[in-house]
Design an enzyme around this catalytic site. Structure first.
Site, PDB file in Angstrom:
ATOM      1  N   THR A  67      17.182 -14.666  62.699  1.00 57.56           N
ATOM      2  CA  THR A  67      17.081 -13.069  63.039  1.00 57.56           C
ATOM      3  C   THR A  67      15.692 -12.691  63.298  1.00 57.56           C
ATOM      4  O   THR A  67      14.611 -13.596  62.422  1.00 57.56           O
ATOM      5  CB  THR A  67      17.994 -12.268  62.355  1.00 57.56           C
ATOM      6  OG1 THR A  67      17.558 -12.509  60.826  1.00 57.56           O
ATOM      7  CG2 THR A  67      19.299 -12.291  62.415  1.00 57.56           C
ATOM      8  N   GLU A 112      16.348 -26.158  48.555  1.00 56.53           N
ATOM      9  CA  GLU A 112      17.185 -25.221  48.929  1.00 56.53           C
ATOM     10  C   GLU A 112      18.266 -24.935  48.309  1.00 56.53           C
ATOM     11  O   GLU A 112      19.342 -26.173  48.425  1.00 56.53           O
ATOM     12  CB  GLU A 112      17.220 -24.901  50.541  1.00 56.53           C
ATOM     13  CG  GLU A 112      15.999 -24.631  51.213  1.00 56.53           C
ATOM     14  CD  GLU A 112      16.112 -24.693  52.725  1.00 56.53           C
ATOM     15  OE1 GLU A 112      15.522 -23.662  53.405  1.00 56.53           O
ATOM     16  OE2 GLU A 112      17.180 -25.348  53.342  1.00 56.53           O
ATOM     17  N   LYS A 132       4.190 -27.435  48.726  1.00 54.59           N
ATOM     18  CA  LYS A 132       5.067 -26.643  49.189  1.00 54.59           C
ATOM     19  C   LYS A 132       6.298 -27.354  49.532  1.00 54.59           C
ATOM     20  O   LYS A 132       6.361 -28.503  49.662  1.00 54.59           O
ATOM     21  CB  LYS A 132       4.897 -25.718  50.338  1.00 54.59           C
ATOM     22  CG  LYS A 132       4.747 -26.602  51.873  1.00 54.59           C
ATOM     23  CD  LYS A 132       4.752 -25.440  52.903  1.00 54.59           C
ATOM     24  CE  LYS A 132       5.916 -24.850  52.848  1.00 54.59           C
ATOM     25  NZ  LYS A 132       6.981 -25.494  53.495  1.00 54.59           N
ATOM     26  N   ASN A 169      20.964 -22.573  55.425  1.00 52.26           N
ATOM     27  CA  ASN A 169      20.641 -22.920  56.511  1.00 52.26           C
ATOM     28  C   ASN A 169      21.708 -22.687  57.841  1.00 52.26           C
ATOM     29  O   ASN A 169      21.745 -23.336  58.983  1.00 52.26           O
ATOM     30  CB  ASN A 169      20.745 -24.247  56.307  1.00 52.26           C
ATOM     31  CG  ASN A 169      19.332 -24.995  55.348  1.00 52.26           C
ATOM     32  OD1 ASN A 169      18.478 -24.723  55.979  1.00 52.26           O
ATOM     33  ND2 ASN A 169      19.782 -25.474  54.380  1.00 52.26           N
ATOM     34  N   THR A 179       9.350 -28.370  55.696  1.00 57.61           N
ATOM     35  CA  THR A 179       7.922 -29.272  55.573  1.00 57.61           C
ATOM     36  C   THR A 179       7.652 -29.393  54.333  1.00 57.61           C
ATOM     37  O   THR A 179       7.723 -28.521  53.443  1.00 57.61           O
ATOM     38  CB  THR A 179       7.028 -28.253  56.239  1.00 57.61           C
ATOM     39  OG1 THR A 179       7.447 -27.819  57.514  1.00 57.61           O
ATOM     40  CG2 THR A 179       5.803 -29.181  56.529  1.00 57.61           C
ATOM     41  N   THR A 232       6.928 -21.127  52.512  1.00 51.81           N
ATOM     42  CA  THR A 232       7.932 -20.454  53.312  1.00 51.81           C
ATOM     43  C   THR A 232       8.999 -19.646  52.448  1.00 51.81           C
ATOM     44  O   THR A 232       8.605 -18.654  51.869  1.00 51.81           O
ATOM     45  CB  THR A 232       8.394 -21.510  54.381  1.00 51.81           C
ATOM     46  OG1 THR A 232       8.642 -22.706  53.727  1.00 51.81           O
ATOM     47  CG2 THR A 232       7.298 -21.702  55.420  1.00 51.81           C
TER      48      THR A 232
END
EC number: 2.3.1.35
Lengths: 397, 397
Positions: free
Chosen positions: B397, B270, B173, B392, B184, B147
């Site tokens: 959008t 992240e 992932k 985050n 995830t 992702t």
């Protein structure tokens, strides 16, 4: 019950003050609360296995004396992880205060907040102690205990007990890490009611579960957290005994004050732009409800979404699911600022822009209806912003 | 054991591919792994009470069939919190794949990752399924499951079992929230060894505790987390049985691969700039050690300090103290990149600038010696940066 303007010294027979003693560069860093007579006392302490020296000393003294007449607090240095030298310094702080006030050392409670792992500067301590006056500028106490809090946190309430007007006052300092080294949540509550230490401890322990234990800024439990309540009986009301109407009134007062201070701490969390309130409805039991409310308000993903005004209910549902609580997850409604965003655990259509606008205020309310029982629970926290990272990533200088 | 270049289809008898089917705007978003023959299978699943539809279907199918022959994955939509419609869609995804491959539906495993609360777009699904080829460009599978991961995560190892060279490959992932909607962690492991599903599950369950369960990016447990291992026996080695030398060899291979993928996920968390590795020594027992290692690596304060290259050992000690583990906190040493910053739970003098420089690399190692027993443990995570908040907090959008 009436909410009034006042200070930690508003209840009869208390005085308080704050000053600059030298623990910090310029700001007020030393404060005290003194009662005319030994007061009934109750305390709750950090659950961290690493416990700062002032807490160890205070806890031991209260166990011995069952009373407290003074509380002395410094900010700037936490006196935590300081070994035997730190413990000796805390006992010296207690002894010198007692000497100055001409009372027993076990009647003196201590608190420190600030940098961890640094020894208490004894010069600053002696400088502060030499200036203790029994009547002072009580509003300065609320300022002297702060570290990087952005505002003082005070709440004062009154209530009639028979013909006597009892006053209860509380002052707190924030969670967040404050000095980029150590979080500390401290709260001190004074009251002029006549109530025993045992009864006082009962009420405090009961309400701490639903107030201070239901707030979170970053999930890090400090080594210095403490809440102390003193009730000196100067109002000379009839003693408040358990299982009476008066007890319920007193309990309600203390609960209000604790919840108010807890919310003020959450709102002033490091880098926070919003106070988040989570209301859980129809939980299986109170404990499950509390676990769920706190899990949601502690989620980094929920906190960042709220900072970004993103009505991201998936993150809320995920935080309910991993709360470790006894809960059925098949029929949950979620409302953000009263707007339904999930019903019966399934997506519902809602106006994203309208919801986003509704999230713009300084208070953000999440309502979670579990349809799983009859219990309710609340928790409070704050959003996670760039400034949180900034405040806590800065190298100590 | 040899570490080699390769793909998820490197073990004998596997093929894999990835393509753009329409779940995302442009990037690869649909992938599959197919074995020539039904393979032994083992799986571990999220502990979140909210469980995504593809996990429910996969778990039920594996329980029935005890074998798996294909895994189909889409990214972009998580098919989580989607109610009965989502469950029906997952069963349709399984049925259509089985039809295309001419195998039983219960031999098809499913995974989805992406936005929570959105229904699976059936057009994209059918588009993807229509293009399944049994031999494909296997390196694209690792990309199709991503992702907002910044890189693919693959590990391939080989080992001799008698005269046969067994190959084991894994693809994962990332954790992080990725699309600002749902984290995830997915990992798929293929192997051409001959081993039963029961034995395979035993090894997987054992190692997941010390690998995938010891990483954290933000403490939020996803509704879609899953690790699946397939072993198709195509190498025709003698069956690997518990309590044999061969079993130990296989176990070591799988452990290496799981730890490698886990670290790659942590490193690509992240907004992360660093991989943090916490090594706990001399813990009372392994579980206490793991709890402490994970508590430290999960602390927002430790993570922000490391982002700021601040050797802030007080935060580390505090996180040890609130880990909830059985530990004595009186004699702890802490080393940052090998430099002692705390000894016997007391401050020690160290060169702050030198330590800060040592913290500049992409890997940051913390060593915690508890002097409290004989067990060791590790955990991995990443620092907490401005970019985590940015990623985050952004409005979807």
């Amino acid at each position: 019950m009436k909410i009034i303007d006042g200070t930690i010294a508003s209840p009869l027979g208390f005085s308080a003050d704050g000053l600059h003693a030298g623990f910090k560069k310029k700001k007020l860093d030393f404060g005290w609360i003194v009662s005319e007579v030994p007061a009934s006392v109750a305390g709750v302490y950090t659950t961290n296995k690493v416990i700062a020296a002032p807490l160890l000393v205070t806890k031991a003294s209260i166990q011995k004396s069952q009373k407290l007449q003074a509380i002395v607090v410094n900010s700037g240095v936490a006196n935590s992880c300081t070994g035997q030298q730190g413990l000796d310094a805390a006992y010296e702080m207690q002894r010198l205060t007692a000497q100055k006030l001409k009372i027993e050392p076990d009647l003196v409670g201590l608190a420190s907040t600030g940098v961890i792992g640094e020894q208490l500067p004894m010069d600053a301590l002696k400088n502060g102690l030499s200036q203790i006056l029994v009547s002072g500028k009580a509003e300065d106490f609320a300022e002297a205990i702060l570290t990087t809090d952005t505002c003082t946190k005070t709440c004062v309430v009154t209530e009639e007990f028979g013909s006597e007007l009892v006053t209860m006052a509380g002052v707190a300092k924030g969670s967040g890490m404050i000095h980029p080294n150590m979080a500390t949540m401290l709260a001190f509550i004074t009251c002029d009611a006549n109530i025993s230490s045992v009864t006082l401890q009962k009420v405090l322990s009961q309400h701490v579960e639903t107030t201070f234990n239901q707030i979170t800024v970053d999930g890090d439990t400090s080594t210095n957290d403490m809440v102390l309540v003193m009730a000196n009986g100067c109002q000379q009301n009839e003693e408040i005994l358990p299982d009476t109407e008066e007890f319920e009134k007193f309990s309600k007062m203390l609960r209000y004050l604790m919840a108010d201070l807890a919310k003020k701490i959450a709102k002033d969390g490091e880098g926070a732009t919003k106070l988040i309130e989570v209301n859980v409805r129809h939980a299986k039991d109170e404990r499950s409800g509390r676990m769920i409310a706190k899990s949601v308000v502690a989620s980094s993903l929920v906190k960042t979404a709220i900072f970004g005004q993103d009505p991201n209910w998936g993150r809320i549902l995920a935080a309910i699911g991993y709360a470790g609580a006894d809960v059925s997850v098949d029929n949950i409604d979620i409302l953000i600022e009263g707007i339904p965003v999930m019903q019966a655990s399934s997506p519902v259509a809602f106006d994203s822009e309208e919801t986003r606008d509704a999230m713009a205020g300084e208070l953000l309310t999440l309502t979670i209806d579990l349809h799983d029982g009859d219990s309710e629970a609340q928790a409070w926290g704050c959003d996670l912003s760039y400034d949180y990272v900034k405040i806590n990533a800065l190298y100590r200088t």
